[in-house]
Write a protein that holds these residues in place. Structure first.
Motif, PDB file in Angstrom:
ATOM      1  N   PHE A 118      85.215  -0.419  36.469  1.00  0.00           N
ATOM      2  CA  PHE A 118      86.492  -1.059  36.104  1.00  0.00           C
ATOM      3  C   PHE A 118      86.366  -2.578  36.021  1.00  0.00           C
ATOM      4  O   PHE A 118      87.344  -3.270  35.773  1.00  0.00           O
ATOM      5  CB  PHE A 118      87.552  -0.716  37.164  1.00  0.00           C
ATOM      6  CG  PHE A 118      87.010  -0.855  38.558  1.00  0.00           C
ATOM      7  CD1 PHE A 118      86.899  -2.099  39.140  1.00  0.00           C
ATOM      8  CD2 PHE A 118      86.552   0.258  39.245  1.00  0.00           C
ATOM      9  CE1 PHE A 118      86.343  -2.240  40.390  1.00  0.00           C
ATOM     10  CE2 PHE A 118      85.992   0.127  40.516  1.00  0.00           C
ATOM     11  CZ  PHE A 118      85.895  -1.138  41.089  1.00  0.00           C
ATOM     12  N   MET A 156      84.863 -13.726  45.935  1.00  0.00           N
ATOM     13  CA  MET A 156      85.336 -12.513  45.260  1.00  0.00           C
ATOM     14  C   MET A 156      85.345 -12.699  43.754  1.00  0.00           C
ATOM     15  O   MET A 156      85.994 -11.953  43.035  1.00  0.00           O
ATOM     16  CB  MET A 156      86.771 -12.186  45.681  1.00  0.00           C
ATOM     17  CG  MET A 156      86.910 -11.705  47.085  1.00  0.00           C
ATOM     18  SD  MET A 156      88.558 -11.052  47.333  1.00  0.00           S
ATOM     19  CE  MET A 156      88.479 -10.651  49.075  1.00  0.00           C
ATOM     20  N   GLY A 159      79.973 -11.536  40.507  1.00  0.00           N
ATOM     21  CA  GLY A 159      78.719 -11.400  41.249  1.00  0.00           C
ATOM     22  C   GLY A 159      78.865 -10.622  42.537  1.00  0.00           C
ATOM     23  O   GLY A 159      79.967 -10.430  43.045  1.00  0.00           O
ATOM     24  N   GLU A 160      77.721 -10.173  43.042  1.00  0.00           N
ATOM     25  CA  GLU A 160      77.682  -9.475  44.331  1.00  0.00           C
ATOM     26  C   GLU A 160      76.995 -10.427  45.320  1.00  0.00           C
ATOM     27  O   GLU A 160      75.774 -10.600  45.268  1.00  0.00           O
ATOM     28  CB  GLU A 160      76.908  -8.153  44.175  1.00  0.00           C
ATOM     29  CG  GLU A 160      76.539  -7.461  45.463  1.00  0.00           C
ATOM     30  CD  GLU A 160      77.686  -7.334  46.470  1.00  0.00           C
ATOM     31  OE1 GLU A 160      78.786  -6.896  46.093  1.00  0.00           O
ATOM     32  OE2 GLU A 160      77.482  -7.697  47.639  1.00  0.00           O
ATOM     33  N   SER A 191      83.445 -10.544  49.880  1.00  0.00           N
ATOM     34  CA  SER A 191      83.687  -9.174  49.414  1.00  0.00           C
ATOM     35  C   SER A 191      82.380  -8.586  48.901  1.00  0.00           C
ATOM     36  O   SER A 191      81.665  -9.210  48.130  1.00  0.00           O
ATOM     37  CB  SER A 191      84.728  -9.220  48.290  1.00  0.00           C
ATOM     38  OG  SER A 191      84.950  -7.932  47.780  1.00  0.00           O
ATOM     39  N   THR A 192      82.078  -7.361  49.335  1.00  0.00           N
ATOM     40  CA  THR A 192      80.844  -6.717  48.885  1.00  0.00           C
ATOM     41  C   THR A 192      81.106  -5.289  48.425  1.00  0.00           C
ATOM     42  O   THR A 192      81.999  -4.614  48.921  1.00  0.00           O
ATOM     43  CB  THR A 192      79.773  -6.696  49.998  1.00  0.00           C
ATOM     44  OG1 THR A 192      78.627  -5.974  49.516  1.00  0.00           O
ATOM     45  CG2 THR A 192      80.267  -6.007  51.260  1.00  0.00           C
ATOM     46  N   CYS A 193      80.262  -4.833  47.488  1.00  0.00           N
ATOM     47  CA  CYS A 193      80.369  -3.455  47.015  1.00  0.00           C
ATOM     48  C   CYS A 193      79.703  -2.505  48.001  1.00  0.00           C
ATOM     49  O   CYS A 193      79.767  -1.300  47.839  1.00  0.00           O
ATOM     50  CB  CYS A 193      79.732  -3.336  45.632  1.00  0.00           C
ATOM     51  SG  CYS A 193      77.980  -3.709  45.642  1.00  0.00           S
ATOM     52  N   SER A 214      84.509  -3.237  49.314  1.00  0.00           N
ATOM     53  CA  SER A 214      85.117  -2.581  48.154  1.00  0.00           C
ATOM     54  C   SER A 214      84.940  -1.083  48.302  1.00  0.00           C
ATOM     55  O   SER A 214      83.834  -0.568  48.146  1.00  0.00           O
ATOM     56  CB  SER A 214      84.453  -3.080  46.869  1.00  0.00           C
ATOM     57  OG  SER A 214      84.729  -4.446  46.708  1.00  0.00           O
ATOM     58  N   HIS A 216      87.459   1.701  47.099  1.00  0.00           N
ATOM     59  CA  HIS A 216      87.872   2.236  45.792  1.00  0.00           C
ATOM     60  C   HIS A 216      87.885   3.751  45.633  1.00  0.00           C
ATOM     61  O   HIS A 216      88.525   4.277  44.738  1.00  0.00           O
ATOM     62  CB  HIS A 216      87.065   1.617  44.642  1.00  0.00           C
ATOM     63  CG  HIS A 216      87.092   0.124  44.625  1.00  0.00           C
ATOM     64  ND1 HIS A 216      88.218  -0.609  44.926  1.00  0.00           N
ATOM     65  CD2 HIS A 216      86.132  -0.800  44.352  1.00  0.00           C
ATOM     66  CE1 HIS A 216      87.943  -1.899  44.832  1.00  0.00           C
ATOM     67  NE2 HIS A 216      86.694  -2.045  44.496  1.00  0.00           N
ATOM     68  N   GLU A 256      89.031  -2.904  50.494  1.00  0.00           N
ATOM     69  CA  GLU A 256      89.739  -3.142  49.237  1.00  0.00           C
ATOM     70  C   GLU A 256      89.740  -1.843  48.430  1.00  0.00           C
ATOM     71  O   GLU A 256      88.722  -1.138  48.361  1.00  0.00           O
ATOM     72  CB  GLU A 256      89.027  -4.224  48.422  1.00  0.00           C
ATOM     73  CG  GLU A 256      89.041  -5.587  49.080  1.00  0.00           C
ATOM     74  CD  GLU A 256      88.019  -6.500  48.446  1.00  0.00           C
ATOM     75  OE1 GLU A 256      86.818  -6.387  48.792  1.00  0.00           O
ATOM     76  OE2 GLU A 256      88.409  -7.290  47.588  1.00  0.00           O
ATOM     77  N   SER A 258      91.055  -0.637  44.674  1.00  0.00           N
ATOM     78  CA  SER A 258      91.705  -0.866  43.379  1.00  0.00           C
ATOM     79  C   SER A 258      92.380   0.422  42.952  1.00  0.00           C
ATOM     80  O   SER A 258      91.707   1.447  42.800  1.00  0.00           O
ATOM     81  CB  SER A 258      90.674  -1.276  42.322  1.00  0.00           C
ATOM     82  OG  SER A 258      90.090  -2.490  42.678  1.00  0.00           O
ATOM     83  N   VAL A 289      94.827  -1.958  39.599  1.00  0.00           N
ATOM     84  CA  VAL A 289      93.681  -2.352  38.770  1.00  0.00           C
ATOM     85  C   VAL A 289      94.129  -3.285  37.636  1.00  0.00           C
ATOM     86  O   VAL A 289      95.193  -3.097  37.037  1.00  0.00           O
ATOM     87  CB  VAL A 289      92.934  -1.108  38.211  1.00  0.00           C
ATOM     88  CG1 VAL A 289      93.663  -0.458  37.051  1.00  0.00           C
ATOM     89  CG2 VAL A 289      91.508  -1.451  37.831  1.00  0.00           C
ATOM     90  N   ASN A 290      93.349  -4.317  37.408  1.00  0.00           N
ATOM     91  CA  ASN A 290      93.617  -5.231  36.299  1.00  0.00           C
ATOM     92  C   ASN A 290      93.032  -4.622  35.041  1.00  0.00           C
ATOM     93  O   ASN A 290      91.826  -4.375  34.990  1.00  0.00           O
ATOM     94  CB  ASN A 290      92.916  -6.577  36.529  1.00  0.00           C
ATOM     95  CG  ASN A 290      93.737  -7.485  37.401  1.00  0.00           C
ATOM     96  OD1 ASN A 290      94.936  -7.684  37.173  1.00  0.00           O
ATOM     97  ND2 ASN A 290      93.102  -8.032  38.423  1.00  0.00           N
TER      98      ASN A 290
HETATM   99  N1  SAH Z   1      80.838  -7.851  44.205  1.00  0.00           N
HETATM  100  C1  SAH Z   1      81.911  -7.991  45.145  1.00  0.00           C
HETATM  101  C2  SAH Z   1      82.987  -8.938  44.633  1.00  0.00           C
HETATM  102  C3  SAH Z   1      83.691  -8.371  43.453  1.00  0.00           C
HETATM  103  S1  SAH Z   1      85.277  -8.954  42.972  1.00  0.00           S
HETATM  104  C4  SAH Z   1      82.512  -6.642  45.453  1.00  0.00           C
HETATM  105  O1  SAH Z   1      82.152  -5.672  44.802  1.00  0.00           O
HETATM  106  O2  SAH Z   1      83.306  -6.535  46.375  1.00  0.00           O
HETATM  107  C5  SAH Z   1      86.404  -8.634  44.248  1.00  0.00           C
HETATM  108  C6  SAH Z   1      87.164  -7.316  44.196  1.00  0.00           C
HETATM  109  O3  SAH Z   1      87.839  -7.096  42.959  1.00  0.00           O
HETATM  110  C7  SAH Z   1      86.271  -6.119  44.431  1.00  0.00           C
HETATM  111  O4  SAH Z   1      86.890  -5.257  45.339  1.00  0.00           O
HETATM  112  C8  SAH Z   1      86.204  -5.510  43.051  1.00  0.00           C
HETATM  113  O5  SAH Z   1      85.860  -4.159  43.104  1.00  0.00           O
HETATM  114  C9  SAH Z   1      87.609  -5.771  42.547  1.00  0.00           C
HETATM  115  N2  SAH Z   1      87.780  -5.680  41.091  1.00  0.00           N
HETATM  116  C10 SAH Z   1      86.888  -5.929  40.113  1.00  0.00           C
HETATM  117  N3  SAH Z   1      87.421  -5.723  38.895  1.00  0.00           N
HETATM  118  C11 SAH Z   1      88.678  -5.334  39.110  1.00  0.00           C
HETATM  119  C12 SAH Z   1      89.748  -4.962  38.230  1.00  0.00           C
HETATM  120  N4  SAH Z   1      89.611  -4.948  36.908  1.00  0.00           N
HETATM  121  N5  SAH Z   1      90.922  -4.623  38.823  1.00  0.00           N
HETATM  122  C13 SAH Z   1      91.076  -4.638  40.157  1.00  0.00           C
HETATM  123  N6  SAH Z   1      90.119  -4.972  41.014  1.00  0.00           N
HETATM  124  C14 SAH Z   1      88.922  -5.310  40.497  1.00  0.00           C
END
Ligand code: SAH
Length: 350
Positions: A118, A156, A159-160, A191-193, A214, A216, A256, A258, A289-290
């Motif tokens: 996403f 956030m 990048g990771e 924030s990490t995956c 993250s 999800h 987190e 989404s 979700v965006n």
């Molecule tokens: N790599 C890091 C930082 C990512 S961005 C990570 O994975 O956590 C921060 C958060 O936004 C993460 O939880 C990511 O999964 C979420 N994110 C990314 N794209 C998104 C979208 N289109 N809508 C909602 N959340 C999103």
């Protein structure tokens, strides 16, 4: 390539100045120029002799990030910045104004190789890691451009961060150093995956930053469909690493989630989430979700998101829905950078 002077810690800078034959107090002066007065050139360092400035220029570079585009939300004053790095790579950062202070969201890599389905940031893959100074410079540049003091930092953006571990940890040390911007570690969130070995390393650093994971998906199978990294690090392992982070640091972990309509916002998802999170002292942040142009995910409407939240709350989960900031500007993560990439690339390569 010249040495990246803004990536040196205070102690490392002392070693560098000693090597230049300078007294230790010079390191203090230079560090203050770089990290308090936020100088982007050696010529600004007027309490250093011309000769020393020339010798610094010969060996070192400051590598500031340069503003390429800025958008300001009319709704809530959120500022979105597109910065150009020394080699032409682009990264995004965001300034969000809250009652409790100003929060900046920074990028840790140019692109990303984690492949979450996403997310806009991962579409073009990873170009390269950012250096510690490139992460810092995003914040410094925002302070200079807006004349606002930054009190909170969230890693956030694109990048990771744990895929760029050493530079990331160094960045945290520089950001929270008492000789520099001196931001409290408690005001920093990463924030990490879910890169398990690096979460465990981070727990050993004994820092006070907040870890956001993250999640999800509420089961291994569901998470894997959204996040390829789950093939490498299974849900149970990730949760256990987060527990270790909490035990070692005393910092409550944020999860987190989404919300994607029809994918992970059903009753059974809520029930499964409760079973995972209930035994844990944690916080859950729901992010509707965006929508990303290249993807076809639908966000639940406000009512559905609230229903989902209420179900969790009734079961005793500490949960919030992330407030949407700057929805009138290129809001979703990575979209400003994507739009720029499209302008630069012929259409058939996108
Ligand atoms: N790599 C890091 C930082 C990512 S961005 C990570 O994975 O956590 C921060 C958060 O936004 C993460 O939880 C990511 O999964 C979420 N994110 C990314 N794209 C998104 C979208 N289109 N809508 C909602 N959340 C999103």
């Amino acid at each position: 390539m010249k040495k990246d002077i803004r990536s040196y810690t205070y102690d490392e800078l002392k070693t560098q100045t000693a090597h230049l034959g300078e007294k230790p107090f010079r390191a203090g002066q230079i560090y203050k120029w770089l990290h308090v007065k936020l100088a982007d050139t050696f010529d600004e360092m007027t309490n250093l002799s011309l000769d020393l400035r020339e010798r610094l220029k010969a060996e070192y570079e400051i590598y500031p990030v340069e503003l390429a585009e800025r958008q300001i939300s009319k709704l809530d004053g959120t500022n979105k910045f597109l910065f150009r790095l020394g080699d032409g790579n682009m990264v995004e950062s965001v300034l969000m104004k809250y009652r409790h202070g100003n929060s900046v969201c920074i990028s840790s890599q140019a692109g990303c190789r984690m492949g979450c389905v996403f997310c806009a940031s991962t579409i073009g893959g990873l170009n390269r890691n950012l250096t510690a100074s490139e992460m810092l410079s995003q914040i410094y540049q925002i302070q200079k451009l807006t004349e606002e003091r930054v009190s909170n930092v969230v890693v956030m953006g694109t990048g990771e961060p744990l895929d760029n571990y050493d530079n990331f940890v160094k960045f945290i040390h520089l950001l929270t150093d008492e000789h520099g911007l001196n931001i409290s570690q408690r005001n920093v969130t990463v924030s990490t995956c879910g890169i398990v070995p690096r979460i465990l390393d981070l727990a050993e650093e004994k820092m006070q930053i907040t870890l956001a994971l993250s999640l999800h998906g509420s089961t291994q199978e569901k998470r894997r469909r959204l996040m390829p990294v789950a093939d490498r690090y299974r849900l149970e392992e990730v949760l256990s690493a987060c527990d270790t982070y909490f035990e070692k640091t005393g910092r409550r972990v944020t999860y987190e989630y989404s919300l994607v309509h029809g994918v992970n916002d059903r009753d059974e998802d809520a029930r499964e989430l409760v079973s995972i999170l209930k035994p844990r002292n944690c916080h859950l942040n729901l992010i509707p979700v965006n929508p990303v142009k290249e993807r076809h995910f639908v966000r639940p409407d406000r009512e559905n998101a609230l229903n989902f939240k209420n179900k969790l709350e009734k079961s005793g989960i500490n949960v919030t829905i992330r407030r949407e900031m700057g929805s009138d500007i290129d809001g979703a993560c990575g979209q400003l950078r994507r739009r720029y990439a499209e302008k630069e690339m012929p259409a058939d390569e996108i």
